[in-house]
Design an enzyme around this catalytic site. Structure first.
Site, PDB file in Angstrom:
ATOM      1  N   HIS A  31       0.849  -1.193   0.000  1.00  0.00           N
ATOM      2  CA  HIS A  31       0.000   0.000   0.000  1.00  0.00           C
ATOM      3  C   HIS A  31       0.885   1.243   0.000  1.00  0.00           C
ATOM      4  O   HIS A  31       2.101   1.163   0.171  1.00  0.00           O
ATOM      5  CB  HIS A  31      -0.824   0.072   1.293  1.00  0.00           C
ATOM      6  N   GLU A  62       2.461  -0.816   4.395  1.00  0.00           N
ATOM      7  CA  GLU A  62       2.316   0.523   3.838  1.00  0.00           C
ATOM      8  C   GLU A  62       3.689   1.118   3.554  1.00  0.00           C
ATOM      9  O   GLU A  62       4.614   0.958   4.357  1.00  0.00           O
ATOM     10  CB  GLU A  62       1.604   1.454   4.836  1.00  0.00           C
ATOM     11  N   ASP A 116      -3.276   2.380  -5.079  1.00  0.00           N
ATOM     12  CA  ASP A 116      -1.920   2.264  -4.528  1.00  0.00           C
ATOM     13  C   ASP A 116      -1.348   0.853  -4.722  1.00  0.00           C
ATOM     14  O   ASP A 116      -2.105  -0.093  -4.813  1.00  0.00           O
ATOM     15  CB  ASP A 116      -1.902   2.682  -3.050  1.00  0.00           C
ATOM     16  N   HIS A 141      -2.377  -2.923  -3.526  1.00  0.00           N
ATOM     17  CA  HIS A 141      -3.761  -2.717  -3.107  1.00  0.00           C
ATOM     18  C   HIS A 141      -4.659  -2.580  -4.346  1.00  0.00           C
ATOM     19  O   HIS A 141      -5.793  -3.061  -4.364  1.00  0.00           O
ATOM     20  CB  HIS A 141      -3.839  -1.473  -2.225  1.00  0.00           C
TER      21      HIS A 141
END
Length: 190
Positions: free
Chosen positions: A39, A121, A170, A160
């Site tokens: 992400h 992330e 993303d 994602h």
């Protein structure tokens, strides 16, 4: 192999700063970790280096801190870990638990990716290049994840955007998948 065994037993990546999020749950009883989702996030949007991402994942974001925060401050989400621009890592949820990172999603025929995935992330945006330090750290984390959970294979590392097409974009076009794949194939874990 010691680091992979440690990850498998504790759910925590070695060398990461731990900042526990309340936004997680148990994985379904028969689920097996078999997917890793990449992400991106930046708070405020397009800005890097502040404490806001950590505050957001820990339900401590001040809605008055930025106009955008008013729209997200009450949202309860998390990821297993965040790779900052300098390559440092903050972990929010044990990999043994179900983080709330994917939302409505599917990988192939498998729905509800949170049940069987790990979400990482990258501090960034869809259109700003990621740093070499982020690629190095992410590759190390993915290799370690694959050693701990062999069902996570290179073809089961997705963006994602791949598991929620039309809803999420993303890590975006700025993420260099060929470079990352080459780095992942070349990297060795000590």
């Amino acid at each position: 192999m010691a680091h992979a065994e440690q990850l498998k037993q504790t759910g925590r990546y070695p060398g990461c700063r731990w900042s526990p999020s309340p936004n997680f749950g148990s994985r379904p009883q028969n689920s097996k970790i078999s997917l890793l989702v990449v992400h991106n996030i930046s708070l405020p949007p397009g800005q890097f280096g502040g404490p806001e991402i950590e505050q957001f994942f820990c339900n401590q974001l001040d809605p008055a801190g930025h106009p955008y925060f008013e729209t997200i401050a009450s949202v309860q989400v998390s990821a297993h870990a965040l790779v900052r621009r300098d390559g440092s890592v903050i972990q929010f949820v044990s990999c043994l638990e179900r983080a709330w990172h994917a939302g409505r999603s599917c990988f192939g025929a498998e729905e509800e990716c949170n049940d069987f995935s790990i979400g990482i992330e990258l501090e960034g945006t869809d259109d700003i290049p990621y740093t070499p330090e982020q690629y190095q750290t992410l590759a190390s984390m993915v290799r370690l994840t694959m050693m701990a959970w062999p069902d996570v294979t290179p073809d089961r590392v997705a963006g994602h955007c791949d598991i929620a097409p039309g809803r999420k974009t993303d890590p975006g076009p700025a993420f260099d998948w060929p470079y990352f794949s080459a780095l992942l194939a070349d990297q060795e874990i000590a």
